[in-house]
Design a protein around this motif. Sequence first.
Motif, PDB file in Angstrom:
ATOM      1  N   GLY A  40      28.932  49.900  35.940  1.00 41.81           N
ATOM      2  CA  GLY A  40      28.094  48.891  35.737  1.00 41.81           C
ATOM      3  C   GLY A  40      27.753  48.791  37.285  1.00 41.81           C
ATOM      4  N   THR A  41      28.396  49.239  38.285  1.00 40.84           N
ATOM      5  CA  THR A  41      27.807  49.161  39.670  1.00 40.84           C
ATOM      6  C   THR A  41      26.607  50.144  39.765  1.00 40.84           C
ATOM      7  OG1 THR A  41      30.278  49.052  40.110  1.00 40.84           O
ATOM      8  CG2 THR A  41      28.656  49.610  42.052  1.00 40.84           C
ATOM      9  N   PRO A  42      25.702  49.600  40.606  1.00 39.27           N
ATOM     10  CA  PRO A  42      24.340  50.423  41.091  1.00 39.27           C
ATOM     11  C   PRO A  42      24.968  51.780  42.055  1.00 39.27           C
ATOM     12  CG  PRO A  42      23.761  48.138  41.246  1.00 39.27           C
ATOM     13  CD  PRO A  42      25.474  48.199  40.920  1.00 39.27           C
ATOM     14  N   LEU A  43      24.430  52.980  41.645  1.00 42.18           N
ATOM     15  CA  LEU A  43      24.996  53.912  42.088  1.00 42.18           C
ATOM     16  C   LEU A  43      25.021  54.120  43.669  1.00 42.18           C
ATOM     17  CD1 LEU A  43      25.857  56.990  41.820  1.00 42.18           C
ATOM     18  CD2 LEU A  43      23.590  57.687  41.712  1.00 42.18           C
ATOM     19  N   PHE A  44      23.939  53.406  44.313  1.00 41.97           N
ATOM     20  CA  PHE A  44      23.758  53.325  45.973  1.00 41.97           C
ATOM     21  C   PHE A  44      24.799  52.281  46.215  1.00 41.97           C
ATOM     22  CE2 PHE A  44      20.238  56.254  45.082  1.00 41.97           C
ATOM     23  CZ  PHE A  44      20.538  57.369  45.985  1.00 41.97           C
ATOM     24  N   ASP A  45      25.148  51.376  45.607  1.00 44.68           N
ATOM     25  CA  ASP A  45      26.074  50.452  46.061  1.00 44.68           C
ATOM     26  C   ASP A  45      27.406  50.962  46.068  1.00 44.68           C
ATOM     27  OD1 ASP A  45      24.192  48.698  46.040  1.00 44.68           O
ATOM     28  OD2 ASP A  45      24.882  47.309  44.536  1.00 44.68           O
ATOM     29  N   MET A  46      27.541  52.102  45.462  1.00 46.28           N
ATOM     30  CA  MET A  46      28.882  52.795  45.527  1.00 46.28           C
ATOM     31  C   MET A  46      28.916  54.181  46.477  1.00 46.28           C
ATOM     32  SD  MET A  46      30.846  55.462  44.028  1.00 46.28           S
ATOM     33  CE  MET A  46      29.714  56.094  42.920  1.00 46.28           C
ATOM     34  N   LEU A  47      27.875  54.689  46.425  1.00 44.67           N
ATOM     35  CA  LEU A  47      27.828  56.230  46.997  1.00 44.67           C
ATOM     36  C   LEU A  47      26.748  56.288  48.131  1.00 44.67           C
ATOM     37  CD1 LEU A  47      29.095  58.900  45.868  1.00 44.67           C
ATOM     38  CD2 LEU A  47      26.934  59.544  44.835  1.00 44.67           C
ATOM     39  N   ASP A  48      27.529  57.063  49.055  1.00 47.45           N
ATOM     40  CA  ASP A  48      26.559  57.399  50.214  1.00 47.45           C
ATOM     41  C   ASP A  48      26.593  58.849  50.078  1.00 47.45           C
ATOM     42  OD1 ASP A  48      26.082  54.770  51.272  1.00 47.45           O
ATOM     43  OD2 ASP A  48      28.209  55.033  52.146  1.00 47.45           O
ATOM     44  N   ILE A  55      18.804  60.629  51.968  1.00 41.62           N
ATOM     45  CA  ILE A  55      18.929  60.230  50.525  1.00 41.62           C
ATOM     46  C   ILE A  55      19.389  59.119  50.174  1.00 41.62           C
ATOM     47  CG2 ILE A  55      19.667  60.940  48.004  1.00 41.62           C
ATOM     48  CD1 ILE A  55      19.746  63.815  49.233  1.00 41.62           C
ATOM     49  N   GLY A  56      18.482  58.012  49.759  1.00 41.94           N
ATOM     50  CA  GLY A  56      18.828  56.699  49.519  1.00 41.94           C
ATOM     51  C   GLY A  56      18.060  55.947  48.631  1.00 41.94           C
ATOM     52  N   THR A  57      17.482  56.820  47.983  1.00 41.01           N
ATOM     53  CA  THR A  57      16.642  56.468  46.609  1.00 41.01           C
ATOM     54  C   THR A  57      17.019  57.284  45.354  1.00 41.01           C
ATOM     55  OG1 THR A  57      14.690  57.629  46.820  1.00 41.01           O
ATOM     56  CG2 THR A  57      14.995  55.445  47.949  1.00 41.01           C
ATOM     57  N   LEU A  58      16.626  56.867  44.211  1.00 45.20           N
ATOM     58  CA  LEU A  58      16.961  57.641  42.893  1.00 45.20           C
ATOM     59  C   LEU A  58      16.192  58.485  42.862  1.00 45.20           C
ATOM     60  CD1 LEU A  58      17.462  54.793  40.112  1.00 45.20           C
ATOM     61  CD2 LEU A  58      19.086  56.528  41.108  1.00 45.20           C
ATOM     62  N   SER A  59      14.855  58.643  43.107  1.00 46.53           N
ATOM     63  CA  SER A  59      13.929  59.527  43.203  1.00 46.53           C
ATOM     64  C   SER A  59      14.317  60.699  44.304  1.00 46.53           C
ATOM     65  CB  SER A  59      12.288  59.185  43.629  1.00 46.53           C
ATOM     66  OG  SER A  59      12.602  58.485  44.724  1.00 46.53           O
ATOM     67  N   ALA A  60      14.641  60.134  45.493  1.00 42.06           N
ATOM     68  CA  ALA A  60      15.246  61.581  46.400  1.00 42.06           C
ATOM     69  C   ALA A  60      16.387  61.975  45.761  1.00 42.06           C
ATOM     70  CB  ALA A  60      15.420  60.665  47.483  1.00 42.06           C
ATOM     71  N   LEU A  61      17.205  61.357  45.072  1.00 47.10           N
ATOM     72  CA  LEU A  61      18.435  61.866  44.605  1.00 47.10           C
ATOM     73  C   LEU A  61      18.122  63.028  43.294  1.00 47.10           C
ATOM     74  CD1 LEU A  61      21.400  61.950  44.749  1.00 47.10           C
ATOM     75  CD2 LEU A  61      21.679  60.124  43.161  1.00 47.10           C
ATOM     76  N   ARG A  62      17.349  62.687  42.455  1.00 44.39           N
ATOM     77  CA  ARG A  62      16.636  63.384  41.291  1.00 44.39           C
ATOM     78  C   ARG A  62      16.068  64.563  42.085  1.00 44.39           C
ATOM     79  NH1 ARG A  62      14.607  58.302  39.331  1.00 44.39           N
ATOM     80  NH2 ARG A  62      16.056  57.564  37.460  1.00 44.39           N
ATOM     81  N   ALA A  63      15.411  64.580  43.142  1.00 40.89           N
ATOM     82  CA  ALA A  63      14.974  65.938  43.596  1.00 40.89           C
ATOM     83  C   ALA A  63      15.850  66.671  43.874  1.00 40.89           C
ATOM     84  CB  ALA A  63      14.038  65.553  44.919  1.00 40.89           C
ATOM     85  N   GLN A  64      17.309  66.389  44.287  1.00 40.03           N
ATOM     86  CA  GLN A  64      18.375  67.314  44.602  1.00 40.03           C
ATOM     87  C   GLN A  64      18.900  67.762  43.290  1.00 40.03           C
ATOM     88  OE1 GLN A  64      18.712  68.353  47.583  1.00 40.03           O
ATOM     89  NE2 GLN A  64      16.880  67.119  48.530  1.00 40.03           N
ATOM     90  N   SER A  65      18.460  67.846  42.197  1.00 38.04           N
ATOM     91  CA  SER A  65      19.185  68.140  41.055  1.00 38.04           C
ATOM     92  C   SER A  65      19.503  69.729  41.101  1.00 38.04           C
ATOM     93  CB  SER A  65      18.279  67.666  39.697  1.00 38.04           C
ATOM     94  OG  SER A  65      18.810  68.355  38.423  1.00 38.04           O
ATOM     95  N   GLY A  66      20.707  70.140  40.808  1.00 38.97           N
ATOM     96  CA  GLY A  66      21.183  71.418  40.879  1.00 38.97           C
ATOM     97  C   GLY A  66      21.775  71.567  42.337  1.00 38.97           C
ATOM     98  N   ALA A  67      21.715  71.130  43.225  1.00 38.75           N
ATOM     99  CA  ALA A  67      21.867  71.145  44.640  1.00 38.75           C
ATOM    100  C   ALA A  67      23.255  70.754  44.801  1.00 38.75           C
ATOM    101  CB  ALA A  67      20.905  70.739  45.574  1.00 38.75           C
ATOM    102  N   LYS A  68      23.867  71.406  46.021  1.00 36.76           N
ATOM    103  CA  LYS A  68      25.243  70.739  46.378  1.00 36.76           C
ATOM    104  C   LYS A  68      25.097  69.434  47.369  1.00 36.76           C
ATOM    105  CE  LYS A  68      29.467  72.202  48.585  1.00 36.76           C
ATOM    106  NZ  LYS A  68      29.989  73.533  49.376  1.00 36.76           N
TER     107      LYS A  68
END
Length: 338
Positions: A40-48, A55-68
């Motif tokens: 139930g926690t928003p992802l970016f409230d939990m993860l840096d 990378i601080g938005t969902l769109s920026a995070l999605r762009a890293q799909s498959g990357a480490k």
Amino acid sequence: MSTQSSVLSSLRPMSLCVDAAGAIVSVGPTTRKVLGDIVGTPLFDMLDVSRPKGIGTLSALRAQSGAKLHVRARSAPETPMVAQIAMDEAGGMVIDFGFGIGVAEAVRRHGLTAADFSATDLTLEILFLIEAQQAAMAASRKLNRRLHVARLAAETEATTDGLTGLANRRAADLALRTLEAGETPFSLVHVDLDFFKQVNDRFGHRAGDIVLQDVARDLTEAVRPGDLAARIGGDEFLLVFPGLADADQLIRLCERLIGRIERERRMNDRIYAISASAGIALWHGGSDVSTEDLMGQADRALYASKAAGRGRVILAEPRCQPPPDVSPKAPGNFADGS
């Protein structure tokens, strides 16, 4: 939990699922153990995301799909992790975590066991190999320390007189060779006990050993740190003074030492006295020193002191030789004690 989430949690226990709005909807059992109950926690409230930067938005995070990614959870900031993202059909994402090179510390910190990893995860096997290597290295270091201590003990024994604890002739030879290779001034004092044979004859060899041990303590107290006091024969001793070639200072030192050795002693209710004679040889520095020649000078000075009456010191220089009419000291003073 949906069947899909249940399967994911079983196969990838260090994962979590995020919906299209960025809220955490399910958490794998190991993720929960490390990060707590974060459903139930928003992802970016939990993860840096620490790397890549920015990378601080969902769109920026999605762009890293498959990357480490390198990430850090705010609920467990002491445990850095790596992550990989996969998109699902509804616009959400699955994030799978790992501990990277910090796995050993993470396992210890969070009390993880084999049950916290998937069956195909090689983490525990790697940890076993790391621990086995550490154990082998610890055993090797322990063995090396033991060998080092044993070697030092053997070297010490090889250069130490077993009766008195002073250096032995081998140690004296090594010290003299070292001085011979340099150009620093130094001096030698050859000391021989007077009337020592009478102690052995009258009281026995055990008494003689006690006298030698007692004299060794006198010699040890007479030298400075860095000097050498050695027993080189039955009742013969050698003092080596690196950096000291002051004749007057050495003569005063030897006179004090002889006076200490001559103090009255008691053995089996009998009072006895011994003395000592000494010969000094000096090297004032420079090249081409021969310690063999210096030892010869110290020996001759010692024999001159005995011939001149014993219980005295003579410097191996003509100006310090005693006059020919010096009367000898009386032999060892033995008397019954009451």
